[in-house]
Design an enzyme around this catalytic site. Structure first.
Site, short mmCIF file in Angstrom:
data_model
loop_
_atom_site.label_atom_id
_atom_site.label_comp_id
_atom_site.label_asym_id
_atom_site.label_seq_id
_atom_site.Cartn_x
_atom_site.Cartn_y
_atom_site.Cartn_z
CG HIS A 263 -80.08 73.76 -70.48
ND1 HIS A 263 -80.06 75.11 -70.19
CD2 HIS A 263 -81.22 73.27 -69.94
CE1 HIS A 263 -81.14 75.42 -69.49
NE2 HIS A 263 -81.86 74.33 -69.33
CB CYS A 264 -77.94 70.36 -66.06
SG CYS A 264 -78.42 69.08 -64.88
#
Length: 410
Positions: A263-264
């Site tokens: 998850h960026c």
């Protein structure tokens, strides 16, 4: 609702004029602070929720809530950069403290498992503000030609286009039909290994996977299942579905993603099967555009010096405020570019070994992977088929599977 009214988080009708009224949590916190008493557990979180809920602007069908995390970058970044341009020592202090503050906020939100638009707002506003300073302070000096401005603008537009594509669906698995409250009996019990009871197998696997690693929630079931072609699959107790190999559950998004990488926070979304290529493309365009803009600015502010020499030694940088602001923005861009360059390097190495960031962390936890290149990459060996095959697999992500003829099936 009129334009100044809204429904608060407790479901009550409220008005913008009453933004500072009837805030019990804030009143209680002030009373305790004045009487030197400690705050009860969760008081600060409740006060922050009330403040965030009351930050609204008038709109036609009712006041619209403003995301508080969008505001700090828009206000603080120009102030900090202008203060840093006043003196060399101020610039050293500000440019050193900015990464520390950003990392502190990242670990704070990561520990609380909260989604925030702060990093996306910071990234987009940084791009816009750096481009504005370049046009206002660097281009008028006459050292940058029109073709160079067009080339830099084109790189910025291409990077934003790739970023827009990376913000789309990363490959979410479809939620099972129904009310979302399906029971564990939906799991194919006969495919569980080593258990004659499907419920018992799911519960046992859920107890075994107690730690949370990169989006895997604590206590999630990771029971193995064999598909019709022998492909290993996992059961997600949170989404109530059987997910394919290499898929994972993201706690921040609350969904399972095909070939979940991570998850960026910079795009406020997961990086998965459908947007991994666009994510790499956006990082690559950013690196090229940023390095090109830094080179053009240093050639204008510090003439006659090479890129690395001018970055560390530019005697005339603080001779006037315009040059000082441009040089400060160059150092800010260099710090951000170094961080993004490290992320891009890790991504390219992981692609070369056909391993995702989630799989690397799971391998470190279970001590099943090999550290290579000084620990920059973790080779699990499970999907590694060689450099060319690994890149071929990555470039084919998101494409529909080839249709097989009836003769092949027979």
């Amino acid at each position: 609702l009129c334009c100044c009214e809204y429904m608060d988080r407790r479901g009550r009708r409220n008005h913008l004029a009453a933004c500072c009224c009837d805030c019990r949590e804030l009143d209680e916190g002030c009373d305790r602070w004045l009487t030197c008493r400690s705050l009860p557990p969760g008081a600060l979180e409740r006060i922050a929720d009330d403040v965030a809920d009351r930050c609204r602007v008038p709109w036609f069908a009712g006041a619209v809530k403003i995301n508080v995390s969008l505001v700090p970058p828009l206000v603080l970044l120009p102030v900090f950069l202008h203060v840093a341009a006043l003196h060399f020592l101020l610039g050293l202090v500000v440019l050193t403290s900015l990464p520390v503050v950003v990392l502190w906020y990242y670990y704070l939100t990561h520990r609380r498992k909260e989604r925030t638009l702060f990093f996306l707002s910071l990234g987009l506003f940084s791009l816009g503000y750096m481009y504005y300073v370049f046009l206002q302070e660097v281009v008028p000096r006459g050292q940058v030609g029109h073709s160079q401005v067009v080339l830099l603008t084109s790189g910025l537009v291409l990077m934003l286009a790739a970023l827009s594509r990376a913000k789309k669906d990363p490959g979410y698995l479809p939620i099972p039909a129904g009310d979302g409250k399906s029971s564990h009996q939906d799991f194919p019990n006969k495919n569980l290994r080593g258990s004659s009871n499907g419920l018992h197998g799911v519960a046992t696997a859920g107890a075994a996977s107690g730690r949370a690693v990169n989006g895997e929630a604590k206590g999630y079931s990771r029971a193995s299942a064999e598909g019709p072609e022998g492909v290993r699959k996992d059961w997600c107790a949170k989404c109530q579905l059987v997910r394919p190999a290499r898929a994972g559950h993201c706690r921040l998004c609350g969904r399972c993603v095909r070939r979940l990488d991570h998850h960026c926070v910079w795009i406020n979304s997961c990086v998965g099967e459908q947007n991994h290529q666009a994510f790499i493309l956006a990082l690559s365009f950013f690196m090229l555009t940023s390095v090109y803009g830094i080179t053009l600015t240093l050639d204008t502010v510090c003439r006659g010096r090479t890129l690395f020499v001018a970055l560390f030694y530019c005697p005339g940088a603080y001779s006037d405020y315009s040059s000082a602001l441009s040089f400060t923005c160059v150092w800010y861009c260099a710090i951000v570019t170094a961080g993004m360059g490290y992320i891009l390097l890790i991504q390219l190495l992981n692609i070369s070994y056909n391993v995702t960031e989630r799989e690397a962390r799971l391998a470190l936890r279970d001590n099943t992977g090999r550290r290579l290149l000084g620990g920059l990459v973790i080779d699990t060996g499970q999907y590694n088929r060689g450099f060319l095959c690994n890149w071929g697999h990555f470039l084919s992500l998101g494409s529909p599977p080839p249709l097989r003829s009836a003769e092949d099936i027979v």
